[in-house]
Design a protein around this motif. Structure first.
Motif, short mmCIF file in Angstrom:
data_model
loop_
_atom_site.label_atom_id
_atom_site.label_comp_id
_atom_site.label_asym_id
_atom_site.label_seq_id
_atom_site.Cartn_x
_atom_site.Cartn_y
_atom_site.Cartn_z
N HIS A 146 0.86 -1.20 0.00
CA HIS A 146 0.00 0.00 0.00
C HIS A 146 0.89 1.24 0.00
N HIS A 206 1.81 5.28 -2.08
CA HIS A 206 1.40 6.38 -2.96
C HIS A 206 2.68 7.08 -3.42
N GLU A 209 -3.90 9.62 -6.34
CA GLU A 209 -4.40 10.77 -5.58
C GLU A 209 -4.47 12.02 -6.45
N LYS A 252 -9.17 0.45 -7.05
CA LYS A 252 -9.24 0.92 -5.67
C LYS A 252 -10.61 1.53 -5.41
N HIS A 262 -6.29 -0.34 5.69
CA HIS A 262 -6.38 0.41 6.97
C HIS A 262 -7.11 -0.41 8.04
N ASP A 281 1.13 2.94 3.37
CA ASP A 281 0.62 4.27 2.99
C ASP A 281 1.75 5.28 2.85
#
Ligand SMILES: [Zn+2]
Length: 446
Positions: free
Chosen positions: A96, A98, A144, A221, A284, A349
């Motif tokens: 996970h 970004h 994002e 996602k 999460h 993350d």
């Protein structure tokens, strides 16, 4: 001479350095086959996460980008890389990430302040740091709002344009109007880009999945619950964003394209719908209840806890009563999930905190009660299973990609050793070596 059949314009031709754009019809090309380079890696120890033990004095024979044998005979004329007192570990997986997000973007929405081109350049820097920290594969769970820059990054890495981990990318996430990854507090009279795609009907969800697959998404996602600002401060109940039928539609459409679905879900009914509807992983999940954890075991759902990004050290929020309760709930859920037998995968993350520091997650997993071996399995064998790449990554074994790192010390004795990365090889290429960082082709040892 070797004949290659190409029927899909997505196929990279790897070391032959050719990219072929073909239509629906198959074409064939003929190229000269080059003998694969043979490299032998030796060290004092090797961690075998499959057997769960340390092997003394391993000899790993690598041919081209794959491992040929472990402990087998050493071919004549092989190039040897002797790593002395280090411990070999399979290349790590962060499931996970970004890569197109930087910590400051948590404060100022990057869709308003940075061009997608600038963010792609930041991504080039991020993937290098993450690779040098020992992560040779990453599932990058949405850009994002940086569009398809994650696809570009993945493809540039695969072609050798820039160094980075093997990436599996999700492009845009699916959300709802008013939900997670909407810009909030904005003037409704002007139109602004949102960081995720607003899909308020099942038809819109289906159309968005098709668009993402068309432009290169490996994973889908889905935001199944809202974000922290939607959480009820008294009860900690998250905002459910999807119904069971919504999730079933998303999973079925993704399956048509042979894609899996990762669901951002903290807990409550949104998380339960995601699990029951068949997503492959929950992200999460800091307040998953016991019934949902049991259902995850029944359905084989994976869980990426991403402990790191909720810890106060990530620096996202000033530690207040609410964030303390979130971290406490996360720890409780982590321990309950271990007891219930949920398949826990290493995911951080990263991007929400600095790139290249992903390995802090190991410390938290062990602090919450996981053994060092299980924590490393979560980032190797278990992660490979999540990604359906068990035959390719997650172990130092014949036929697998030559994704090998070497660390100082024994991480089974002290998990902090996993942060002492001295050597990184991905697909047979050396990117970090003892005594000097930076990319180094093994040919320089010849
Ligand atoms: Zn994330």
């Amino acid at each position: 001479m070797k004949k290659l059949m190409i029927a899909d314009c997505k196929l990279p031709i790897g070391r032959f350095g050719l990219v072929v754009l073909a239509g629906a019809a198959a074409i064939s090309i003929t190229v000269a086959a080059q003998p694969a380079r043979t490299v032998v890696v030796r060290a004092a120890r090797m961690l075998d996460p499959v057997a769960g033990r340390i092997v003394a004095n391993p000899v790993v024979v690598i041919s081209g980008d794959r491992i040929e044998s472990v402990g087998g005979p050493v071919p004549p004329n092989a190039t040897t890389i002797d790593l002395g007192d280090l411990t070999l570990v399979p290349g790590l997986v962060d499931a996970h990430t970004h890569n197109l997000l930087e910590p400051e973007d948590e404060v100022t929405p990057p869709v308003l302040t940075k061009s997608q081109a600038y963010r792609a350049i930041e991504g080039v820097s991020a993937v290098k740091k993450n690779l040098e920290a020992g992560f040779t594969t990453m599932r990058d769970l949405d850009s994002e709002g940086a569009g398809f820059a994650d696809v570009a990054l993945r493809d540039a890495i695969n072609k050798g344009v820039v160094p980075g981990p093997r990436l599996l990318v999700a492009t845009y996430a699916l959300t709802i109007t008013g939900g997670h990854m909407n810009l909030t507090g904005m003037n409704p009279d002007i139109s602004l880009p949102d960081p995720a795609t607003l899909t308020d009907s099942r038809d819109a969800m289906i159309a968005e999945i098709r668009r993402e697959v068309k432009y290169g998404a490996d994973w889908i996602k889905l935001y199944a619950t809202g974000t922290l600002r939607h959480v009820n401060r008294e009860t900690l109940e998250p905002l459910p964003q999807v119904s069971l039928d919504d999730v079933k539609v998303v999973v079925a459409e993704a399956a048509r394209w042979r894609r899996d679905v990762a669901a951002h879900a903290y807990g409550g009914i949104g998380a339960r719908n995601a699990v029951e509807g068949g997503v492959r992983s929950i992200e999460h999940g800091w307040i998953l209840d016991d019934d949902t954890l049991r259902l995850m075991v029944q359905k084989g759902t994976f869980w990426c806890p991403t402990l790191s990004v909720f810890r106060p050290e990530a620096g996202l929020d000033k530690p207040d009563e609410f964030s303390r309760r979130v971290v406490e709930s996360h720890k409780r859920t982590f321990q309950a999930a271990m007891k219930t037998g949920v398949k826990i995968v290493f995911g951080t993350d990263v991007g929400g905190f600095p790139h290249g520091t992903n390995n802090r997650e190991f410390t938290y997993m062990v602090e919450y009660g996981m053994s060092p071996l299980e924590a490393i399995r979560a980032s190797t064998t278990r992660a490979a299973e999540l990604l359906r790449m068990e035959k390719q990554i997650g172990a130092i074994a014949p036929g697998h990609y030559a994704d090998i790192i070497a660390v100082q010390g024994d991480p089974l004795q002290n998990i902090e050793a996993i942060k002492q990365v001295r050597f990184v090889m991905k697909g047979g290429e050396v990117y970090v070596r003892p005594g000097g960082a930076g990319r180094l082709s093994t040919s320089q040892h010849d």
